[in-house]
Design a protein around this motif. Structure first.
Motif, PDB file in Angstrom:
ATOM      1  N   HIS A 127       5.317  15.317  -7.082  1.00  0.00           N
ATOM      2  CA  HIS A 127       5.273  14.122  -6.242  1.00  0.00           C
ATOM      3  C   HIS A 127       6.553  13.327  -6.498  1.00  0.00           C
ATOM      4  N   ASP A 128       7.559  13.614  -5.679  1.00  0.00           N
ATOM      5  CA  ASP A 128       8.889  13.048  -5.889  1.00  0.00           C
ATOM      6  C   ASP A 128       9.173  11.835  -5.020  1.00  0.00           C
ATOM      7  N   GLY A 129       8.299  11.543  -4.057  1.00  0.00           N
ATOM      8  CA  GLY A 129       8.559  10.434  -3.144  1.00  0.00           C
ATOM      9  C   GLY A 129       7.303   9.653  -2.854  1.00  0.00           C
ATOM     10  N   CYS A 130       7.481   8.551  -2.131  1.00  0.00           N
ATOM     11  CA  CYS A 130       6.335   7.706  -1.781  1.00  0.00           C
ATOM     12  C   CYS A 130       6.635   6.959  -0.493  1.00  0.00           C
ATOM     13  N   LEU A 131       5.712   7.001   0.442  1.00  0.00           N
ATOM     14  CA  LEU A 131       5.755   6.159   1.628  1.00  0.00           C
ATOM     15  C   LEU A 131       4.880   4.941   1.371  1.00  0.00           C
ATOM     16  N   SER A 132       5.346   3.771   1.773  1.00  0.00           N
ATOM     17  CA  SER A 132       4.563   2.568   1.502  1.00  0.00           C
ATOM     18  C   SER A 132       4.752   1.531   2.598  1.00  0.00           C
ATOM     19  N   LEU A 133       3.864   0.563   2.590  1.00  0.00           N
ATOM     20  CA  LEU A 133       3.881  -0.555   3.527  1.00  0.00           C
ATOM     21  C   LEU A 133       3.773  -1.845   2.741  1.00  0.00           C
ATOM     22  N   ALA A 134       4.367  -2.899   3.261  1.00  0.00           N
ATOM     23  CA  ALA A 134       4.232  -4.223   2.646  1.00  0.00           C
ATOM     24  C   ALA A 134       3.972  -5.240   3.745  1.00  0.00           C
ATOM     25  N   ALA A 135       3.115  -6.197   3.450  1.00  0.00           N
ATOM     26  CA  ALA A 135       2.762  -7.216   4.432  1.00  0.00           C
ATOM     27  C   ALA A 135       2.224  -8.433   3.712  1.00  0.00           C
ATOM     28  N   VAL A 136       2.080  -9.508   4.465  1.00  0.00           N
ATOM     29  CA  VAL A 136       1.448 -10.693   3.897  1.00  0.00           C
ATOM     30  C   VAL A 136      -0.026 -10.387   3.664  1.00  0.00           C
ATOM     31  N   GLU A 137      -0.621 -11.125   2.754  1.00  0.00           N
ATOM     32  CA  GLU A 137      -1.985 -10.840   2.300  1.00  0.00           C
ATOM     33  C   GLU A 137      -2.990 -10.720   3.439  1.00  0.00           C
ATOM     34  N   SER A 138      -2.880 -11.579   4.434  1.00  0.00           N
ATOM     35  CA  SER A 138      -3.868 -11.592   5.513  1.00  0.00           C
ATOM     36  C   SER A 138      -3.870 -10.299   6.325  1.00  0.00           C
ATOM     37  N   LEU A 166       0.867  -1.175   0.000  1.00  0.00           N
ATOM     38  CA  LEU A 166       0.000   0.000   0.000  1.00  0.00           C
ATOM     39  C   LEU A 166       0.903   1.225   0.000  1.00  0.00           C
ATOM     40  N   GLY A 167       0.681   2.156  -0.923  1.00  0.00           N
ATOM     41  CA  GLY A 167       1.574   3.289  -1.054  1.00  0.00           C
ATOM     42  C   GLY A 167       0.850   4.610  -1.242  1.00  0.00           C
ATOM     43  N   MET A 168       1.508   5.692  -0.832  1.00  0.00           N
ATOM     44  CA  MET A 168       0.937   7.034  -0.965  1.00  0.00           C
ATOM     45  C   MET A 168       2.044   8.002  -1.374  1.00  0.00           C
ATOM     46  N   ALA A 169       1.816   8.758  -2.429  1.00  0.00           N
ATOM     47  CA  ALA A 169       2.821   9.672  -2.958  1.00  0.00           C
ATOM     48  C   ALA A 169       3.003  10.880  -2.042  1.00  0.00           C
ATOM     49  N   VAL A 170       4.224  11.416  -2.049  1.00  0.00           N
ATOM     50  CA  VAL A 170       4.587  12.577  -1.235  1.00  0.00           C
ATOM     51  C   VAL A 170       4.945  13.732  -2.158  1.00  0.00           C
ATOM     52  N   ARG A 171       4.339  14.890  -1.904  1.00  0.00           N
ATOM     53  CA  ARG A 171       4.613  16.073  -2.714  1.00  0.00           C
ATOM     54  C   ARG A 171       5.851  16.777  -2.180  1.00  0.00           C
ATOM     55  N   GLY A 172       6.840  16.981  -3.050  1.00  0.00           N
ATOM     56  CA  GLY A 172       8.075  17.638  -2.652  1.00  0.00           C
ATOM     57  C   GLY A 172       7.932  19.136  -2.561  1.00  0.00           C
ATOM     58  N   PRO A 173       9.004  19.841  -2.191  1.00  0.00           N
ATOM     59  CA  PRO A 173       8.933  21.284  -1.973  1.00  0.00           C
ATOM     60  C   PRO A 173       8.610  22.090  -3.225  1.00  0.00           C
TER      61      PRO A 173
END
Length: 267
Positions: A224-235, A213-220
């Motif tokens: 949108h130069d960056g992205c914070l994201s998470l990864a996990a098993v499907e459950s 799951l990811g969300m873009a980050v707006r730079g100065p």
């Protein structure tokens, strides 16, 4: 020296720099256990003698080290020095560091910060949470074409539609070659979903059972130069938890974008 010889020499020098850069990027993708010469040859498409010659030059410059026992190659101390110096200019990574740590701690899952570099998303940071079952599909140094993975989808979705289509068209060949499981229709659907939700959701498209799951980050500068994201098993990314994870991501994105708007952090 004739003009033709000068042009030929310049072209050869540019080619050598490009080859060295490709090797350094590959080594950066496997920082923990190093890389064997055969893997460098396979990944870069260079011959064994050429790969070895470039590696020796990089070792002499301190940018690469070779373990005397395993004979595997690692990034060297000068690479660390250069990265530290560059970090002062590319403040997005520096300011995101604590947020990635918080995401890993609060969710228990793997958290990442990635940046856009041309038509690729490059992972700069990975932090693992304490949940015992982990997703191992992404490490610091890895890069994927935009349109691939949670960050690649989120960054494409943040672009104007014409720009997004152009990026995906330019990346079509490399995506088709490296990720045959992804069709353009699948990518378009995930991009459309990300635009509607405000974040991307990769339902194990690259590796079954590993979701992101990811969300873009707006730079100065408004991009949108960056992205914070998470990864996990499907459950751990089913609908009942998806909203919770998206809210945590959104909070960290807001915090990071606020810090980037502070004058002291602007170039």
């Amino acid at each position: 020296m004739t003009n033709a010889a000068t042009v030929s020499e310049a072209a050869a020098g540019t080619q050598s720099i490009g080859r060295a850069a490709a090797i350094l990027r590959f080594l950066a993708a496997s920082p923990g256990h190093g890389t064997a010469l055969g893997a460098v040859v396979s990944e870069t498409g260079l011959s064994k003698p050429t790969s070895r010659r470039i590696l020796l030059a990089l070792i002499a410059a301190g940018l690469v080290e070779q373990d005397p026992v395993s004979r595997r190659y690692f990034l060297g101390p000068e690479a660390c020095v250069l990265g530290s110096a560059a970090a002062h200019r590319f403040g997005l990574h520096r300011l995101a560091f604590e947020g990635v740590l918080r995401l890993a701690r609060e969710t228990g899952d793997a958290a990442f910060f990635q940046i856009r570099r041309n038509f690729f998303a490059v992972c700069l940071q990975r932090e693992d949470g304490d949940y015992p079952l982990r997703s191992h599909v992404l490490a610091a140094g890895d890069r994927h074409p935009l349109g691939v993975g949670a960050a690649g989808i989120a960054l494409v979705a943040a672009l104007p539609e014409d720009d997004a289509r152009a990026v995906l068209a330019d990346n079509a060949e490399i995506i088709g070659a490296r990720y045959p499981m992804l069709t353009r229709a699948m990518i378009d659907d995930t991009v459309a979903e990300a635009r509607a939700k405000g974040y991307s959701l990769n339902r194990g498209l690259l590796f079954p059972g590993s979701w992101g799951l990811g969300m873009a980050v707006r730079g100065p500068h408004g991009r949108h130069d960056g992205c914070l994201s998470l990864a996990a098993v499907e459950s751990r990314m089913q609908p009942e938890r998806e909203a919770e994870l998206a809210a945590l991501l959104a909070g960290e994105v807001r915090r990071l974008e606020q810090r980037l708007r502070e004058p002291i952090h602007n170039p």
